[in-house]
Motif scaffolding. Structure first.
Motif, mmCIF file in Angstrom:
data_model
loop_
_atom_site.group_PDB
_atom_site.id
_atom_site.type_symbol
_atom_site.label_atom_id
_atom_site.label_comp_id
_atom_site.label_asym_id
_atom_site.label_seq_id
_atom_site.Cartn_x
_atom_site.Cartn_y
_atom_site.Cartn_z
ATOM 1 N N LEU A 42 8.196 -3.189 99.812
ATOM 2 C CA LEU A 42 9.288 -2.512 99.114
ATOM 3 C C LEU A 42 10.649 -2.960 99.637
ATOM 4 C CD1 LEU A 42 7.809 1.098 98.818
ATOM 5 C CD2 LEU A 42 7.936 -0.662 97.042
ATOM 6 N N GLU A 43 10.762 -3.149 100.956
ATOM 7 C CA GLU A 43 12.030 -3.620 101.540
ATOM 8 C C GLU A 43 12.376 -5.018 101.043
ATOM 9 O OE1 GLU A 43 11.874 -3.272 105.802
ATOM 10 O OE2 GLU A 43 11.937 -1.077 105.722
ATOM 11 N N GLU A 44 11.374 -5.900 100.979
ATOM 12 C CA GLU A 44 11.627 -7.284 100.542
ATOM 13 C C GLU A 44 11.851 -7.372 99.029
ATOM 14 O OE1 GLU A 44 8.574 -10.028 101.784
ATOM 15 O OE2 GLU A 44 8.618 -9.250 103.831
ATOM 16 N N SER A 45 10.942 -6.790 98.271
ATOM 17 C CA SER A 45 10.947 -6.971 96.821
ATOM 18 C C SER A 45 12.034 -6.185 96.109
ATOM 19 C CB SER A 45 9.584 -6.596 96.242
ATOM 20 O OG SER A 45 8.617 -7.477 96.741
ATOM 21 N N PHE A 46 12.490 -5.107 96.727
ATOM 22 C CA PHE A 46 13.499 -4.276 96.081
ATOM 23 C C PHE A 46 14.768 -4.168 96.920
ATOM 24 C CE2 PHE A 46 9.416 -3.056 94.269
ATOM 25 C CZ PHE A 46 9.679 -3.267 92.935
ATOM 26 N N SER A 47 15.012 -5.205 97.725
ATOM 27 C CA SER A 47 16.272 -5.246 98.474
ATOM 28 C C SER A 47 17.411 -5.387 97.465
ATOM 29 C CB SER A 47 16.290 -6.427 99.447
ATOM 30 O OG SER A 47 16.402 -7.644 98.727
ATOM 31 N N GLU A 54 17.847 -11.005 90.594
ATOM 32 C CA GLU A 54 17.000 -10.939 89.399
ATOM 33 C C GLU A 54 17.800 -10.413 88.208
ATOM 34 O OE1 GLU A 54 13.713 -8.448 90.507
ATOM 35 O OE2 GLU A 54 12.764 -10.019 91.699
ATOM 36 N N PHE A 55 18.569 -9.378 88.453
ATOM 37 C CA PHE A 55 19.346 -8.738 87.395
ATOM 38 C C PHE A 55 20.378 -9.698 86.799
ATOM 39 C CE2 PHE A 55 22.483 -5.889 85.555
ATOM 40 C CZ PHE A 55 21.672 -4.977 84.892
ATOM 41 N N ASN A 56 20.954 -10.532 87.645
ATOM 42 C CA ASN A 56 21.996 -11.470 87.192
ATOM 43 C C ASN A 56 21.444 -12.746 86.578
ATOM 44 O OD1 ASN A 56 24.181 -9.813 87.827
ATOM 45 N ND2 ASN A 56 24.183 -10.492 89.955
ATOM 46 N N ASN A 57 20.122 -12.922 86.593
ATOM 47 C CA ASN A 57 19.505 -14.097 85.994
ATOM 48 C C ASN A 57 19.532 -13.930 84.467
ATOM 49 O OD1 ASN A 57 17.701 -16.008 84.908
ATOM 50 N ND2 ASN A 57 16.518 -16.046 86.801
ATOM 51 N N PRO A 58 20.183 -14.842 83.746
ATOM 52 C CA PRO A 58 20.283 -14.683 82.290
ATOM 53 C C PRO A 58 18.936 -14.750 81.570
ATOM 54 C CG PRO A 58 21.134 -16.819 82.973
ATOM 55 C CD PRO A 58 20.859 -16.048 84.230
ATOM 56 N N VAL A 72 12.866 7.403 83.996
ATOM 57 C CA VAL A 72 11.444 7.702 84.198
ATOM 58 C C VAL A 72 10.562 6.456 84.200
ATOM 59 C CG1 VAL A 72 11.659 10.053 83.335
ATOM 60 C CG2 VAL A 72 11.068 8.221 81.744
ATOM 61 N N GLY A 73 11.129 5.293 83.899
ATOM 62 C CA GLY A 73 10.352 4.062 83.914
ATOM 63 C C GLY A 73 11.254 2.880 83.617
ATOM 64 N N TYR A 74 10.710 1.687 83.809
ATOM 65 C CA TYR A 74 11.498 0.497 83.506
ATOM 66 C C TYR A 74 10.608 -0.685 83.144
ATOM 67 C CZ TYR A 74 10.740 -1.939 87.997
ATOM 68 O OH TYR A 74 10.194 -2.606 89.057
ATOM 69 N N LEU A 75 11.251 -1.659 82.547
ATOM 70 C CA LEU A 75 10.605 -2.870 82.064
ATOM 71 C C LEU A 75 11.413 -4.058 82.555
ATOM 72 C CD1 LEU A 75 8.839 -4.491 79.925
ATOM 73 C CD2 LEU A 75 10.613 -3.882 78.263
ATOM 74 N N LYS A 76 10.709 -5.087 83.042
ATOM 75 C CA LYS A 76 11.365 -6.348 83.395
ATOM 76 C C LYS A 76 10.662 -7.472 82.650
ATOM 77 C CE LYS A 76 12.721 -9.594 86.917
ATOM 78 N NZ LYS A 76 12.196 -10.361 88.024
ATOM 79 N N ASN A 78 10.818 -11.742 81.568
ATOM 80 C CA ASN A 78 11.331 -13.044 81.998
ATOM 81 C C ASN A 78 11.032 -14.099 80.946
ATOM 82 O OD1 ASN A 78 12.070 -12.145 84.659
ATOM 83 N ND2 ASN A 78 9.909 -12.207 85.203
ATOM 84 N N SER A 79 12.004 -14.950 80.702
ATOM 85 C CA SER A 79 11.785 -16.106 79.837
ATOM 86 C C SER A 79 12.195 -17.353 80.610
ATOM 87 C CB SER A 79 12.577 -15.968 78.534
ATOM 88 O OG SER A 79 13.961 -15.909 78.787
ATOM 89 N N GLY A 80 11.883 -18.517 80.037
ATOM 90 C CA GLY A 80 12.289 -19.786 80.653
ATOM 91 C C GLY A 80 11.903 -19.895 82.112
ATOM 92 N N ALA A 81 12.830 -20.386 82.923
ATOM 93 C CA ALA A 81 12.570 -20.640 84.343
ATOM 94 C C ALA A 81 12.432 -19.364 85.169
ATOM 95 C CB ALA A 81 13.683 -21.505 84.922
ATOM 96 N N ALA A 82 12.804 -18.217 84.631
ATOM 97 C CA ALA A 82 12.666 -16.956 85.372
ATOM 98 C C ALA A 82 11.215 -16.486 85.424
ATOM 99 C CB ALA A 82 13.532 -15.868 84.745
ATOM 100 N N GLN A 83 10.353 -17.056 84.570
ATOM 101 C CA GLN A 83 8.951 -16.639 84.556
ATOM 102 C C GLN A 83 8.290 -16.984 85.891
ATOM 103 O OE1 GLN A 83 7.043 -17.052 80.398
ATOM 104 N NE2 GLN A 83 8.570 -18.690 80.514
ATOM 105 N N THR A 84 7.407 -16.104 86.328
ATOM 106 C CA THR A 84 6.805 -16.271 87.652
ATOM 107 C C THR A 84 5.711 -17.325 87.684
ATOM 108 O OG1 THR A 84 5.245 -14.472 87.229
ATOM 109 C CG2 THR A 84 7.323 -13.890 88.317
#
Length: 173
Positions: A42-47, A54-58, A72-76, A78-84
């Motif tokens: 949690l410290e690493e992934s949600f620093s 991540e948020f600033n990645n277009p 109460v929830g969220y969605l992330k 990714n397209s293009g090079a942001a895909q894992t």
């Protein structure tokens, strides 16, 4: 239950995304992992730095599910090079759909998924894909119900533990 509204996350929502990420990941995986492993992840992934990057990645898109003024929830997505993994220009990755445990069974995940589907269609993507832990039976059932099929596996390392994610995709019309 008040109605749920899905909004695209704005710059001022960064801390909300960070808090939702920590809480929902913990609620989903804490009982299967040690407290130390969870704390480190949690410290690493949600620093602040990582979430801000991540948020600033277009090529990444965040959406928040709100019940009145409570997230109460969220969605992330990714397209293009942001895909894992795949980084296929014709695909959109659902990296995260997480809902607070207090709102499980209230269709919040479905609303977030519907937003992912709408975003993929607006971006003219051919398919959606994701990775889901093989032991997260609730999520697997949800994705299968929504037409996803397994196409491979991926190793996700959490602490010293290698966990298997099932890679799933849904071809869009």
């Amino acid at each position: 239950m008040a109605s749920i509204i899905i909004n695209k996350a704005l710059a001022e929502d960064l801390e909300t995304i960070q808090a939702l990420g920590r809480q929902t990941f913990y609620e989903t995986f804490a009982e299967s992992n040690s407290e130390e492993v969870m704390k480190n992840y949690l410290e690493e992934s949600f620093s602040t730095e990582k979430v801000k990057s991540e948020f600033n990645n277009p090529d990444s898109h965040f959406f928040i599910a709100w019940e009145e003024d409570i997230p109460v929830g969220y969605l992330k997505l990714n397209s293009g090079a942001a895909q894992t993994e795949l980084q296929d220009e014709t695909s959109l990755e659902i990296e995260r759909i997480y809902v607070k445990k207090s709102h499980h069974g209230q269709k919040v995940g479905q609303l977030l998924y519907d937003q992912a589907l709408e975003t993929a269609q607006n971006l003219k993507k051919s398919y959606l894909w994701l990775g889901v832990w093989e032991e997260n039976l609730r999520a697997l059932q949800f994705y299968r119900k929504n037409g996803f099929e397994q196409f491979g596996t991926h190793t996700f390392r959490l602490g010293g533990d290698d966990q298997t994610d099932l890679m799933m995709k849904k071809v869009l019309d």
